[in-house]
Design a protein around this motif. Structure first.
Motif, PDB file in Angstrom:
ATOM      1  N   ALA A 109     -86.137 -89.915 -12.245  1.00 20.49           N
ATOM      2  CA  ALA A 109     -87.486 -89.112 -11.246  1.00 20.49           C
ATOM      3  C   ALA A 109     -87.366 -87.705 -11.936  1.00 20.49           C
ATOM      4  CB  ALA A 109     -87.305 -89.117  -9.791  1.00 20.49           C
ATOM      5  N   GLU A 110     -86.373 -87.075 -12.058  1.00 20.68           N
ATOM      6  CA  GLU A 110     -86.413 -85.761 -12.717  1.00 20.68           C
ATOM      7  C   GLU A 110     -86.900 -85.715 -14.014  1.00 20.68           C
ATOM      8  OE1 GLU A 110     -82.655 -83.481 -13.356  1.00 20.68           O
ATOM      9  OE2 GLU A 110     -83.917 -81.858 -12.220  1.00 20.68           O
ATOM     10  N   ARG A 111     -86.449 -86.762 -15.080  1.00 19.23           N
ATOM     11  CA  ARG A 111     -86.804 -86.778 -16.083  1.00 19.23           C
ATOM     12  C   ARG A 111     -88.368 -87.051 -16.410  1.00 19.23           C
ATOM     13  NH1 ARG A 111     -88.614 -89.771 -19.731  1.00 19.23           N
ATOM     14  NH2 ARG A 111     -88.727 -91.569 -18.479  1.00 19.23           N
ATOM     15  N   ARG A 112     -88.914 -87.766 -15.760  1.00 20.52           N
ATOM     16  CA  ARG A 112     -90.517 -87.939 -15.645  1.00 20.52           C
ATOM     17  C   ARG A 112     -91.185 -86.721 -15.496  1.00 20.52           C
ATOM     18  NH1 ARG A 112     -91.424 -93.432 -12.204  1.00 20.52           N
ATOM     19  NH2 ARG A 112     -89.850 -94.719 -13.154  1.00 20.52           N
ATOM     20  N   PHE A 113     -90.667 -85.952 -14.076  1.00 23.07           N
ATOM     21  CA  PHE A 113     -91.341 -84.794 -13.817  1.00 23.07           C
ATOM     22  C   PHE A 113     -91.358 -83.761 -15.185  1.00 23.07           C
ATOM     23  CE2 PHE A 113     -91.065 -81.088 -10.714  1.00 23.07           C
ATOM     24  CZ  PHE A 113     -92.385 -81.126 -10.566  1.00 23.07           C
ATOM     25  N   ARG A 114     -90.081 -83.611 -15.553  1.00 21.60           N
ATOM     26  CA  ARG A 114     -89.919 -82.666 -16.518  1.00 21.60           C
ATOM     27  C   ARG A 114     -90.711 -83.016 -17.700  1.00 21.60           C
ATOM     28  NH1 ARG A 114     -85.567 -79.097 -16.559  1.00 21.60           N
ATOM     29  NH2 ARG A 114     -84.946 -78.486 -14.539  1.00 21.60           N
ATOM     30  N   ALA A 115     -91.030 -84.232 -18.039  1.00 24.75           N
ATOM     31  CA  ALA A 115     -91.649 -84.764 -19.397  1.00 24.75           C
ATOM     32  C   ALA A 115     -93.120 -84.343 -19.270  1.00 24.75           C
ATOM     33  CB  ALA A 115     -91.293 -86.113 -19.604  1.00 24.75           C
ATOM     34  N   ALA A 116     -93.600 -84.474 -17.916  1.00 20.13           N
ATOM     35  CA  ALA A 116     -95.115 -84.117 -17.921  1.00 20.13           C
ATOM     36  C   ALA A 116     -95.352 -82.978 -17.823  1.00 20.13           C
ATOM     37  CB  ALA A 116     -95.452 -84.859 -16.208  1.00 20.13           C
ATOM     38  N   LEU A 117     -94.406 -81.739 -17.613  1.00 26.39           N
ATOM     39  CA  LEU A 117     -94.756 -80.563 -17.531  1.00 26.39           C
ATOM     40  C   LEU A 117     -94.478 -79.914 -18.769  1.00 26.39           C
ATOM     41  CD1 LEU A 117     -93.137 -79.339 -13.969  1.00 26.39           C
ATOM     42  CD2 LEU A 117     -95.234 -80.521 -14.572  1.00 26.39           C
ATOM     43  N   GLU A 118     -93.659 -80.486 -19.958  1.00 24.86           N
ATOM     44  CA  GLU A 118     -93.552 -79.990 -20.942  1.00 24.86           C
ATOM     45  C   GLU A 118     -94.574 -79.668 -22.059  1.00 24.86           C
ATOM     46  OE1 GLU A 118     -90.739 -79.215 -22.263  1.00 24.86           O
ATOM     47  OE2 GLU A 118     -89.295 -79.965 -21.089  1.00 24.86           O
ATOM     48  N   PRO A 119     -94.577 -78.658 -22.768  1.00 26.92           N
ATOM     49  CA  PRO A 119     -93.525 -77.666 -23.013  1.00 26.92           C
ATOM     50  C   PRO A 119     -93.381 -76.658 -21.730  1.00 26.92           C
ATOM     51  CG  PRO A 119     -95.295 -76.988 -24.389  1.00 26.92           C
ATOM     52  CD  PRO A 119     -95.928 -78.212 -23.681  1.00 26.92           C
ATOM     53  N   LEU A 120     -92.122 -76.820 -21.239  1.00 23.54           N
ATOM     54  CA  LEU A 120     -91.745 -75.925 -20.119  1.00 23.54           C
ATOM     55  C   LEU A 120     -91.394 -74.480 -20.544  1.00 23.54           C
ATOM     56  CD1 LEU A 120     -92.270 -76.461 -17.122  1.00 23.54           C
ATOM     57  CD2 LEU A 120     -90.183 -77.356 -17.011  1.00 23.54           C
ATOM     58  N   GLY A 121     -91.743 -73.478 -20.203  1.00 26.65           N
ATOM     59  CA  GLY A 121     -91.331 -72.087 -20.632  1.00 26.65           C
ATOM     60  C   GLY A 121     -91.808 -71.024 -19.784  1.00 26.65           C
ATOM     61  N   PRO A 122     -91.317 -69.947 -19.897  1.00 26.03           N
ATOM     62  CA  PRO A 122     -91.988 -68.855 -19.050  1.00 26.03           C
ATOM     63  C   PRO A 122     -93.461 -68.571 -19.171  1.00 26.03           C
ATOM     64  CG  PRO A 122     -90.085 -68.149 -20.247  1.00 26.03           C
ATOM     65  CD  PRO A 122     -90.244 -69.443 -20.731  1.00 26.03           C
ATOM     66  N   LEU A 123     -94.233 -68.363 -17.990  1.00 24.18           N
ATOM     67  CA  LEU A 123     -95.524 -68.168 -18.073  1.00 24.18           C
ATOM     68  C   LEU A 123     -95.813 -66.856 -18.786  1.00 24.18           C
ATOM     69  CD1 LEU A 123     -96.170 -69.073 -14.335  1.00 24.18           C
ATOM     70  CD2 LEU A 123     -96.580 -70.338 -16.210  1.00 24.18           C
ATOM     71  N   GLY A 124     -97.061 -66.400 -18.949  1.00 27.75           N
ATOM     72  CA  GLY A 124     -97.451 -65.230 -19.656  1.00 27.75           C
ATOM     73  C   GLY A 124     -96.714 -64.043 -19.302  1.00 27.75           C
ATOM     74  N   VAL A 125     -97.123 -62.941 -19.915  1.00 24.15           N
ATOM     75  CA  VAL A 125     -96.761 -61.444 -19.489  1.00 24.15           C
ATOM     76  C   VAL A 125     -97.767 -60.867 -18.751  1.00 24.15           C
ATOM     77  CG1 VAL A 125     -95.828 -59.574 -20.494  1.00 24.15           C
ATOM     78  CG2 VAL A 125     -95.468 -61.595 -21.844  1.00 24.15           C
ATOM     79  N   GLU A 126     -97.424 -59.945 -17.828  1.00 23.45           N
ATOM     80  CA  GLU A 126     -98.259 -59.120 -17.179  1.00 23.45           C
ATOM     81  C   GLU A 126     -97.531 -57.738 -17.064  1.00 23.45           C
ATOM     82  OE1 GLU A 126     -99.341 -60.357 -13.356  1.00 23.45           O
ATOM     83  OE2 GLU A 126     -97.380 -60.351 -12.570  1.00 23.45           O
ATOM     84  N   GLU A 127     -98.279 -56.595 -16.992  1.00 19.49           N
ATOM     85  CA  GLU A 127     -97.861 -55.322 -17.006  1.00 19.49           C
ATOM     86  C   GLU A 127     -97.648 -54.830 -15.658  1.00 19.49           C
ATOM     87  OE1 GLU A 127     -98.607 -52.109 -20.185  1.00 19.49           O
ATOM     88  OE2 GLU A 127     -99.389 -51.180 -18.522  1.00 19.49           O
TER      89      GLU A 127
END
Ligand SMILES: Nc1nc2c(c(=O)[nH]1)N[C@H]1C(S)=C(S)[C@@H](COP(=O)(O)OP(=O)(O)OC[C@H]3O[C@@H](n4cnc5c(N)ncnc54)[C@H](O)[C@@H]3O)O[C@H]1N2
Ligand code: MOO
Length: 647
Positions: free
Chosen positions: A15-33
């Motif tokens: 279950a976790e593998r499927r969830f992660r795969a669907a969200l890939e590429p997974l990384g930090p969202l953008g930058v804000e000041e």
């Protein structure tokens, strides 16, 4: 809408593998000041190199005189060095214009700019004034009492790194460099939607059959703790149109959407079907996961946006949040740490503990057992399972950790060692006093007093017999018990054996509870009223669990009769009170406090003793001593009487 079966119950890791795969590429969202004033707790998005030297100039660390060190060599109290005081002292915040030359000194305050020519500062305590001269009584070496420019932070030095979480320590450093705005990782916005016709907002009056929305609050704060920004979306009834509208709104504003409730098999459990209709591909990834708590969990995605229906039961909701959602949130928030909550690498302290009781497991589901920890006489950890079930709201807040029973294991035996994994955000702490056994409001009074005296305590509620067994095994300092012995018609004392000491507690008045005004009971004598009620058709009783002291009393009153409701065994005084107040039963046996709190009628029968049992070997421990003292004190006894107890 018709109910469908769980699509298929999948393994936790799948279950976790499927969830992660669907969200890939997974990384930090953008930058804000953000402004420095609002940067606490945020995650830096970039390395911060200092734009300035700190300090920005050679700075005096003392109130005294700026000098050339060599002019002070050989100085002593008896033979001070005589230097001419320059007329213009150093002024705070201003670059000095004068220069220290051979045989001169310039007065300087702590924090002042060291003037040209000087290479040391003599503290004022080591000088005397003599007209326009200063007598130096102690020599200084070059650099003495000076912080050179850039020695704390050099201009261009990288002081903070991307993905550092800003605490007060870091924000202070940023301020020292003159920085007032920083680039941080944008916080993932997490929409949180509670569903269910029965759910009401905290702060509104309690209503029969309704449940306060605790999931919304615990999830919002757990989202914050994981670095996200909760977007509370309120409560939606079990109506597909309402859930659809709320879900569309949530998808429009959030990076991740959480629903809770309505995901198992009841007629109101429609959320997953709404998801199936509304979400963009890939849609539902897993509905039904082989774990406990959390079986009805539904993991889905709309595009790369995660959508999760957490089970409604509070323990299940928060456990599955931490298992599946929090790790993803931490990645989006730039707070990911390499280790998962369990498996592989260590994440926080891991310990082993012994189970004091045997435990069955469903088999076929990975089971997570939340526990409270205590220690035996040798200091070995003991893990008491918190057996309150998925619907409990206190299990998570009481847990010191948990252990895993793998899918294929159906039973763990008493005495087995289990590996304890940490519950998110919890560091198990030692307490001064561990009490295992039955819980009573009177005990709360005593423990509150102890807390005021600085004695910390932990109460593990397992009932009187469990408490007695624990104190015998040396797993706690004291056991709260109210055990009835029919042979001697007395409480607690008959159960003491070698090595155990009774600490006298207080009495609780037991009797028959009924709805006030019920003529079948009102104004009558207890034994006679129960005898008559047991013969009256239509009267329903509620019983207590076997083994409880109260059950023995119920049997005594019933004189061998078995009225309707006899087989229904509630496990607490409060449950008896609720059943009678809500009309599920007409009478039961409980303590008078319950009757008073619920406005029920009460026919007294007898006094039950609630005492503490302590191992003789532990009597001199400070926590136990304090407990014994408090229980004997007049203030505590008055407070107990104030709560309706016989003390
Ligand atoms: N026939 C079956 N029934 C159930 C099964 C099953 O497999 N077959 N699974 C059980 C399991 S396991 C769980 S866990 C629960 C979860 O059910 P749902 O996720 O559908 O949740 P609800 O039925 O809506 O609610 C369950 C329970 O939780 C309370 N709740 C709901 N929302 C909140 C909230 N926001 N705050 C506090 N409490 C909440 C709700 O009132 C219910 O008491 O299903 C079993 N049933
Ligand atoms: O999965 Mo449910 O959470 O077992 O009670």
């Amino acid at each position: 809408m018709k109910q469908e079966q769980f699509l298929s119950v999948v393994d936790r890791d799948e279950a976790e593998r499927r969830f992660r795969a669907a969200l890939e590429p997974l990384g930090p969202l953008g930058v804000e000041e953000v402004a420095l004033a609002g940067a606490l707790g945020r995650v830096l998005a970039e390395d911060i190199a200092s734009p300035v030297d700190v300090p920005g100039f050679d700075r005096s660390n003392m109130d005294g005189f700026a000098v050339r060190a060599e002019d002070t060599y050989g100085a002593s109290e008896q033979a001070p060095r005589r230097l001419r005081c320059l007329p213009e002292p150093v002024v705070m915040g201003v670059l000095p214009v004068g220069e220290v030359t051979e045989g001169t000194a310039m007065a300087i305050p702590t924090g002042g700019v060291v003037p040209r020519g000087a290479d040391a500062v003599v503290m004022v305590e080591h000088t005397r004034l003599d007209g326009d001269h200063v007598l130096v009584e102690k020599p200084v070496t070059p650099g003495r009492a000076i912080t050179w420019a850039g020695t704390d932070i050099a201009q261009g030095e990288v002081v903070l790194r991307a993905f550092d979480v800003l605490s007060s320590r870091e924000t202070g450093v940023l301020a020292a460099m003159g920085v007032d705005r920083v680039g941080v990782v944008r916080r993932p916005r997490v929409a949180i939607l509670s569903t269910g016709d029965e759910i009401i907002r905290p702060g509104t009056p309690p209503l029969p059959g309704r449940i306060y929305d605790s999931n919304q609050v615990i999830l919002a704060d757990a989202v914050r703790e994981a670095g996200g920004e909760p977007v509370p979306c309120g409560i939606t009834p079990d109506a597909p149109e309402a859930v659809r509208a709320a879900l569309l709104d949530a998808l429009a504003v959030a990076d991740l959407v959480l629903l809770s409730g309505g995901t198992s098999k009841g007629p109101g459990d429609l959320n997953v079907q709404v998801l199936a209709e509304v979400l963009a591909p890939p849609g539902i990834l897993a509905h039904g996961v082989a774990l406990k708590p959390g079986k009805p969990l539904c993991l889905a995605a709309s595009g790369r946006k995660g959508v999760v229906v957490l089970p409604g039961f509070p323990t299940s909701a928060i456990f599955t949040f931490h298992e599946f959602v929090a790790p993803v949130l931490r990645i989006l928030a730039g707070r990911a740490r390499p280790a998962r909550l369990h498996g592989g690498e260590a994440d926080g302290a891991r310990t082993w503990a012994r189970l004091p009781v045997s435990l069955g497991s469903d088999g076929g589901r990975t089971e997570y057992v939340l526990v409270r920890l205590t220690e035996d006489a040798e200091g070995a950890a003991i893990a008491y399972p918190i057996g309150k079930g998925s619907g409990s709201v206190t299990t998570w807040s009481h847990a010191d950790g948990y252990f895993v029973i793998p899918r294929e294991v159906e039973r763990v035996e008493a005495g087995e060692r289990v590996e304890i994994l940490p519950v998110a955000g919890v560091r198990p702490r030692r307490v001064d006093l561990v009490i295992i056994g039955s819980h009573c409001v009177g005990l709360d009074v005593v423990l509150a007093r102890l807390a005021q005296r600085g004695v910390s305590s932990k109460l593990i509620a397992v009932g009187s017999e469990g408490g007695l067994a624990a104190v015998r095994r040396g797993e706690c300092d004291a056991a709260g018990v109210h055990l009835y012995d029919a042979r001697t018609d007395s409480y607690n004392t008959p159960f003491l054996e070698g090595g155990l000491v009774l600490v006298p507690g207080y009495g609780r008045l037991q009797g028959v509870v009924f709805r006030a005004g019920d003529a079948r009971f009102e104004g009558r004598e207890a034994a006679e009223a129960v005898r008559a009620a047991a013969q009256t058709p239509g009267v329903v009783m509620i019983n207590r669990n076997r083994g409880s002291g109260t059950r023995a009393l119920v049997e005594l009153l019933l004189e061998g009769t078995r009225p309707a409701g006899y087989a229904v065994e509630a496990s607490s005084h409060h449950a008896i009170g609720a059943a009678v107040a809500q009309g599920r039963a007409d009478f039961g046996v409980a303590i008078d406090i319950v009757a008073r709190e619920r406005g029920l009628g009460f026919l007294p029968v007898r006094e039950e003793r609630f005492d503490l049992v302590v191992a003789a070997s532990r009597v001199e421990r400070p926590g136990v001593r304090a407990l014994i003292d408090e229980l004997a004190s007049e203030e505590v006894r008055a407070a107990l009487r104030g709560r309706g107890l016989l003390a």
